[in-house]
Design a protein around this motif. Sequence first.
Motif, PDB file in Angstrom:
ATOM      1  N   HIS A 417      -3.107  -0.124  11.730  1.00 36.08           N
ATOM      2  CA  HIS A 417      -3.392  -0.262  10.254  1.00 36.08           C
ATOM      3  C   HIS A 417      -3.904   0.950   9.553  1.00 36.08           C
ATOM      4  CE1 HIS A 417      -3.826  -4.772  11.184  1.00 36.08           C
ATOM      5  NE2 HIS A 417      -2.509  -4.446  11.071  1.00 36.08           N
ATOM      6  N   ARG A 418      -4.532   1.668  10.378  1.00 36.60           N
ATOM      7  CA  ARG A 418      -5.091   2.859   9.716  1.00 36.60           C
ATOM      8  C   ARG A 418      -3.722   3.745   9.800  1.00 36.60           C
ATOM      9  NH1 ARG A 418      -9.760   1.796  12.727  1.00 36.60           N
ATOM     10  NH2 ARG A 418      -9.076   3.251  14.720  1.00 36.60           N
ATOM     11  N   GLN A 421      -1.726   3.986   6.499  1.00 35.72           N
ATOM     12  CA  GLN A 421      -2.385   4.551   5.177  1.00 35.72           C
ATOM     13  C   GLN A 421      -1.557   5.955   5.105  1.00 35.72           C
ATOM     14  OE1 GLN A 421      -6.421   4.339   5.556  1.00 35.72           O
ATOM     15  NE2 GLN A 421      -6.533   2.199   6.051  1.00 35.72           N
ATOM     16  N   GLY A 422      -1.318   6.605   5.974  1.00 41.52           N
ATOM     17  CA  GLY A 422      -0.397   8.023   6.041  1.00 41.52           C
ATOM     18  C   GLY A 422       0.910   7.792   5.507  1.00 41.52           C
ATOM     19  N   ALA A 448       2.382   7.607   1.770  1.00 40.89           N
ATOM     20  CA  ALA A 448       1.021   7.571   1.925  1.00 40.89           C
ATOM     21  C   ALA A 448       0.192   6.803   0.740  1.00 40.89           C
ATOM     22  CB  ALA A 448       0.308   9.182   1.851  1.00 40.89           C
ATOM     23  N   GLY A 449      -0.764   6.071   1.066  1.00 41.77           N
ATOM     24  CA  GLY A 449      -1.685   5.247   0.248  1.00 41.77           C
ATOM     25  C   GLY A 449      -0.706   3.814  -0.029  1.00 41.77           C
ATOM     26  N   GLU A 450       0.583   3.500   0.360  1.00 45.08           N
ATOM     27  CA  GLU A 450       1.096   2.401  -0.092  1.00 45.08           C
ATOM     28  C   GLU A 450       1.183   1.464   1.343  1.00 45.08           C
ATOM     29  OE1 GLU A 450       5.810   1.048  -0.929  1.00 45.08           O
ATOM     30  OE2 GLU A 450       5.065   2.781  -2.036  1.00 45.08           O
ATOM     31  N   LEU A 451       0.379   0.367   1.314  1.00 43.99           N
ATOM     32  CA  LEU A 451       0.422  -0.279   2.480  1.00 43.99           C
ATOM     33  C   LEU A 451       1.483  -1.506   2.432  1.00 43.99           C
ATOM     34  CD1 LEU A 451      -3.265  -1.046   2.487  1.00 43.99           C
ATOM     35  CD2 LEU A 451      -2.070   0.534   3.966  1.00 43.99           C
TER      36      LEU A 451
END
Length: 572
Positions: A417-418, A421-422, A448-451
């Motif tokens: 999950h981490r 985030q990239g 990046a930033g879009e989950l």
Amino acid sequence: MNDVREAEFELDRCVELRGMLRFAIDSQDDPWGAREDVPTAVREVCESLRELEPGVQFSALLVELGHVVGDDLFTREALLSAWDRQRAWSLAQFYAAAQPFTDEDKDKEWSDTESIRHSLGLSRHGARNVALVARRLFTLFPDTLDQLRTGRITQGHVWALIETTRDLEDEDAGKVEQLTFHDAPDQTVAEYRRALDRARMVVSPANAEKRQEEKVRGRRVSKWTSRDGVGKLLAELPAEDLAAAWDALLGRAKNIKNEDDPRAQGALLADALVECITGHPAANDPRRRPDTPKTHDDWPEDEGEKAEEQKGASTPSAGEPASDDAGPSKDVVAAVEVHVVVPVGRLVPGSPALILPLANRAARRAARVLRRMMGGRRGRVLTSQSVAVVGLDTFMGRALMPGELTGAGWVPSSVIHRLLQGDVLIRRLVVDESGRLLDGELTIPLPAGELPSPATEEALLAMPFRERPLDYGASVYRMPAELERFIVLRDRTCTIPGCGQPAWRCDCDHAVPFPRGATSAANCGSLCRWHHRLKTLADWDLDRLEDGSVLWTSPAGHVRRRPAFSYSRYLS
């Protein structure tokens, strides 16, 4: 009662084979009697060895056999394998003898440990390890003990199990064994360790997360000074940082290499590491010599020029097309490529099948010319060497099943999950009920930033997939890109039993040689260069079966089976 009868049968069979072997040997000294063919008798005994359980009579039979085994490769391989099983049986007897010295009473434990140390000439630490293995085998791991007694696993398997479960509660340790012991006889020790790591996380996800957090807090860099003017630098990093650092190091090593560079890959990586940290070429880098030609990526001597270059450097976005190179490069699309495993039954009903056009020679020739003009290279199958594999439910946060990350093995779901985030490229892997890959063509960039969102899952489930197996017949010899990519994703590693070479570094081999064998998913698979040469030049045989498994046969005729890779291990 049945066990007693089976043991008596095995005993009688061992005695019978010893008698037959001795009679054949003795007949050579009887000039008036009928002579027995010793090589035939030896081969018959060797063909029966796998049916026998190790034990005292089995050991005596092997001793007799060793005196007359001769130069026949089949009999020598059979004898070696039999002694390996007998050694495992002897180890089980050793731990049985140590079992009385494993009292958990604290007041007696120190005396028992000293008795083991005194009897075996071990250190106190070694004696404690013997007691620990003996105690756990006879109290927690009965199935593993049975496999050791029958010679189906080795000492390495036992030690891997004890080490992996050492800090677990007894109940959790038993669950880890139950999840892994069925497959252990067919796995190498390294493969078994990976299965244990996964089971350890599956049994207790919360504890796995806690252990991972503790190790992240303890991350560090250590230095040792060795002899002869060299030393070691060890970095303990979180899995995601390790993957990113390794990719960057590989890319840097590639960029500093000259055409006639004498350095091996390990030396290139070492010099690239020094250069990344210090900002200057390493002491033994050939570029320090004035007669060495510069590379396209030499560090500028002027600091202002260097700063200007760094300022002008740009990072590719997640939406750019993938590079066509097999290794890391400057135009890698994403920091990591996440493979999301989707069972075919989860797809939206009515999703159309994706039909890919068959390649012809003219189209492939034109594509090669275009790649040459554009400066790309053949063989790129993945967008990044950092690859994570995870099930759909874990990807969406609904499950806590572990995932797998290149170079780091099994990792808790929080690590995946981490990573999301990239900059990430998602690749959907559609699998059947048994976990066999059906299709891996669909990719979705995740900036990046879009989950991952419900829209991401909808795209993964609703987009078309390929149902028809790839088969180009005898129209082409070199693998089209779609087939090469499919084979890499399907096999993951070299398909020879026990070989863990990543598939993206392997050759795509025709099991039945071209043109008798088709260029197809059924006939082609991943073989590392070493095993590819053995198959081609050294009379080793490979057969690919309909279920995806592989039979690897030695020149002597001994067969080992490698089951097909299954993605079911990533699903909850």
